[in-house]
Design an enzyme around this catalytic site. Structure first.
Site, PDB file in Angstrom:
ATOM      1  N   ARG A  65       0.835  -1.222   0.000  1.00  0.00           N
ATOM      2  CA  ARG A  65       0.000   0.000   0.000  1.00  0.00           C
ATOM      3  C   ARG A  65       0.864   1.264   0.000  1.00  0.00           C
ATOM      4  O   ARG A  65       0.409   2.334  -0.389  1.00  0.00           O
ATOM      5  CB  ARG A  65      -0.970  -0.030   1.193  1.00  0.00           C
ATOM      6  CG  ARG A  65      -1.914   1.169   1.242  1.00  0.00           C
ATOM      7  CD  ARG A  65      -3.186   0.934   2.067  1.00  0.00           C
ATOM      8  NE  ARG A  65      -3.005   0.078   3.203  1.00  0.00           N
ATOM      9  CZ  ARG A  65      -2.520   0.443   4.395  1.00  0.00           C
ATOM     10  NH1 ARG A  65      -2.162   1.692   4.595  1.00  0.00           N
ATOM     11  NH2 ARG A  65      -2.397  -0.438   5.382  1.00  0.00           N
ATOM     12  N   TYR A  89     -16.096  15.430 -16.692  1.00  0.00           N
ATOM     13  CA  TYR A  89     -16.617  14.067 -16.723  1.00  0.00           C
ATOM     14  C   TYR A  89     -17.692  13.906 -15.637  1.00  0.00           C
ATOM     15  O   TYR A  89     -17.552  14.430 -14.528  1.00  0.00           O
ATOM     16  CB  TYR A  89     -15.447  13.099 -16.505  1.00  0.00           C
ATOM     17  CG  TYR A  89     -15.844  11.678 -16.249  1.00  0.00           C
ATOM     18  CD1 TYR A  89     -16.671  10.999 -17.137  1.00  0.00           C
ATOM     19  CD2 TYR A  89     -15.405  11.001 -15.121  1.00  0.00           C
ATOM     20  CE1 TYR A  89     -17.046   9.688 -16.897  1.00  0.00           C
ATOM     21  CE2 TYR A  89     -15.766   9.689 -14.878  1.00  0.00           C
ATOM     22  CZ  TYR A  89     -16.597   9.041 -15.767  1.00  0.00           C
ATOM     23  OH  TYR A  89     -16.977   7.751 -15.527  1.00  0.00           O
ATOM     24  N   ASP A 105      -7.142  17.650 -15.415  1.00  0.00           N
ATOM     25  CA  ASP A 105      -7.384  16.291 -15.906  1.00  0.00           C
ATOM     26  C   ASP A 105      -6.955  16.281 -17.371  1.00  0.00           C
ATOM     27  O   ASP A 105      -7.597  16.897 -18.227  1.00  0.00           O
ATOM     28  CB  ASP A 105      -8.872  15.948 -15.752  1.00  0.00           C
ATOM     29  CG  ASP A 105      -9.184  14.515 -16.173  1.00  0.00           C
ATOM     30  OD1 ASP A 105      -8.463  13.966 -17.023  1.00  0.00           O
ATOM     31  OD2 ASP A 105     -10.183  13.959 -15.661  1.00  0.00           O
ATOM     32  N   LYS A 148      -7.595   5.016 -20.017  1.00  0.00           N
ATOM     33  CA  LYS A 148      -7.886   5.468 -21.378  1.00  0.00           C
ATOM     34  C   LYS A 148      -6.621   5.427 -22.242  1.00  0.00           C
ATOM     35  O   LYS A 148      -6.103   4.363 -22.482  1.00  0.00           O
ATOM     36  CB  LYS A 148      -8.494   6.870 -21.314  1.00  0.00           C
ATOM     37  CG  LYS A 148      -9.598   7.011 -20.260  1.00  0.00           C
ATOM     38  CD  LYS A 148     -10.778   6.108 -20.560  1.00  0.00           C
ATOM     39  CE  LYS A 148     -12.002   6.432 -19.774  1.00  0.00           C
ATOM     40  NZ  LYS A 148     -12.251   5.657 -18.587  1.00  0.00           N
TER      41      LYS A 148
HETATM   42  C1  LIG Z   1     -11.875  12.812 -18.433  1.00  0.00           C
HETATM   43  C2  LIG Z   1     -12.023  11.674 -17.469  1.00  0.00           C
HETATM   44  N1  LIG Z   1     -11.457  11.762 -16.248  1.00  0.00           N
HETATM   45  C3  LIG Z   1     -11.585  10.775 -15.340  1.00  0.00           C
HETATM   46  C4  LIG Z   1     -12.288   9.626 -15.620  1.00  0.00           C
HETATM   47  C5  LIG Z   1     -12.411   8.556 -14.582  1.00  0.00           C
HETATM   48  O1  LIG Z   1     -11.539   7.520 -14.893  1.00  0.00           O
HETATM   49  P1  LIG Z   1     -11.733   6.019 -14.363  1.00  0.00           P
HETATM   50  O2  LIG Z   1     -12.893   5.444 -15.082  1.00  0.00           O
HETATM   51  O3  LIG Z   1     -10.419   5.395 -14.700  1.00  0.00           O
HETATM   52  O4  LIG Z   1     -11.970   6.090 -12.899  1.00  0.00           O
HETATM   53  C6  LIG Z   1     -12.875   9.474 -16.874  1.00  0.00           C
HETATM   54  C7  LIG Z   1     -13.638   8.269 -17.202  1.00  0.00           C
HETATM   55  O5  LIG Z   1     -14.246   8.148 -18.241  1.00  0.00           O
HETATM   56  C8  LIG Z   1     -12.753  10.526 -17.823  1.00  0.00           C
HETATM   57  O6  LIG Z   1     -13.318  10.465 -19.040  1.00  0.00           O
END
Ligand SMILES: Cc1ncc(COP(=O)(O)O)c(C=O)c1O
Length: 399
Positions: free
Chosen positions: A58, A112, A185, A210
């Site tokens: 961890r 998101y 992000d 992604k």
């Molecule tokens: C722009 C963006 N940030 C964060 C996330 C969250 O990622 P995760 O699904 O890996 O938790 C997503 C998920 O689609 C996303 O499109």
């Protein structure tokens, strides 16, 4: 590694940390939870942080450390911390930026859906005041920062699903004047197109699920930041345990080796698809920063590197509604209606039903996510075949 091109960095960064008599070319997967040292003084020094090394899974793991070094190198950051998902990474960054009861956060309105719900529901229920703004309206951002005095401003470089582009240098200035950290992000842009730390961001977060991983077979997240902030992130994570497993870390590290190749091709194909969609009679609007009519096209051309504009597109079906979108998605033969993005496969998603389902319809409409909006993630297939699939589905979706 920082002076090398992104193509070279992606292949080598994080790898081949010498360990003993030989050095594996590709970092192994370390499933071990515990780690042994020759004597207790050394173990004590590792616990104290005066000596680097793994001690308990961890707290860190050599496979994850390789991934973290690779992502930090790609983003031009000092250090990174990996997480079990992109959402865990965003939450970690918010906590490290000082978000707690009695503080405020300002965030872009069209982030998101789960990020929006994390802020507006979970964190709000814990006593955090959350203000959403149109991050492309810098006066509105400045006013919100002045009124809220937040600890953090959170934006997406390219937003999900409306593909708005954030003016990161100006947003960093505004955040810092107001005493807030800028969390970016960078999932949609990837470090191939943009390195937000160079524009003043304090934390860069990724859903590594992604583009970084790229193959639709692993869930993960990463935060890239300074060495000092990384230490703070890790102290928090030692308490909450949002760790990425070593198998997943290895898969993401492997995926990263082809990140620039994939994204280069995906951007080129996406531009072709976006241009084609923009001329289609059954499409009323296309959101893609590479099109000259996109409201932030000029900013995108300045901010995004290597002549690319990303591989995400969203568009409105003419007179589109839920039934029309369903017909269109069911008619697609090649493009997969799977709830993710950034993969080698082309993917289609209905934001109102999936990524932004957690928002009530009124909130969605205010953000600009209509019932006819479709989101496309362009993969590495032949772009002519992607277009042919869209064409046959657009024809068959019409009533
Ligand atoms: C722009 C963006 N940030 C964060 C996330 C969250 O990622 P995760 O699904 O890996 O938790 C997503 C998920 O689609 C996303 O499109």
């Amino acid at each position: 590694m920082t002076d090398l091109s992104i193509f070279t960095t992606a292949v080598h960064a994080g790898e081949r940390v010498p360990r003993g008599e030989f050095t594996p070319v590709a970092t192994p997967i370390y499933p071990s939870v515990g780690y042994l040292y020759d004597d207790m003084e050394t173990l004590d020094a590792v616990f104290a942080g005066t000596r680097q090394g793994p001690v308990y899974a961890r707290y860190g793991n050599p496979t994850n450390a390789a991934l973290e070094a690779a992502v930090a190198a790609l983003e031009g950051g000092e250090a990174a911390l990996s997480y079990g998902s992109g959402m865990a990474a965003i939450h970690g960054a918010l906590l490290a930026a000082g978000v707690r009861a009695g503080t405020a956060v300002v965030a872009a309105r069209d982030v998101y859906g789960a990020t929006y719900a994390l802020l507006s529901k979970l964190l709000a229920s814990q006593g955090v005041t959350v203000h959403f703004v149109d991050a492309t309206d810098l006066d509105a951002v400045e006013a919100a920062l002045a009124a809220a005095r937040p600890v953090a401003l959170l934006v997406e470089t390219i937003s999900n699903p409306l593909l708005k582009v954030a003016d990161l240098p100006r947003l960093a200035e505004l955040a810092h004047v107001a005493g807030a950290s800028l969390i970016v992000d960078n999932t949609f842009a990837t470090p191939y197109l943009c390195r937000p730390l160079a524009h003043g961001a304090d934390y860069v977060v990724h859903s590594a699920t992604k583009y970084l991983a790229g193959h639709g077979d692993v869930l993960g997240g990463v935060v890239v930041t300074s060495a000092g902030r990384r230490a703070a992130l890790n102290e928090i994570n030692k308490l909450v345990g949002g760790n990425l497993g070593p198998q997943e870390a290895w898969l993401i590290l492997r995926g990263i080796k082809t990140l620039p190749l994939r994204v280069e091709r995906q951007c080129a194909s996406a531009l072709q698809v976006a241009r084609w969609l923009a001329g289609h009679p059954r499409v009323s609007r296309v959101n893609y920063p590479g099109l000259p009519e996109h409201p932030q096209h000029e900013l995108a051309s300045r901010l995004l590197e290597r002549g690319g504009f990303g591989a995400m597109i969203s568009f409105e079906l003419k007179n589109g509604n839920r039934a029309a979108v369903f017909r269109f998605m069911e008619a697609l033969k090649l493009i997969l209606p799977a709830t993710t993005l950034g993969d080698v496969y082309s993917l289609v998603l209905y934001p109102a039903m999936s990524s932004h389902r957690g928002l009530d319809p009124e909130e969605r409409r205010r953000i600009g996510i209509g019932d006819g909006l479709v989101r496309l993630s362009i993969g590495i297939e032949d772009p002519a075949e992607i277009i042919a699939d869209l064409e046959q589905a657009l024809i068959s979706h019409s009533p």
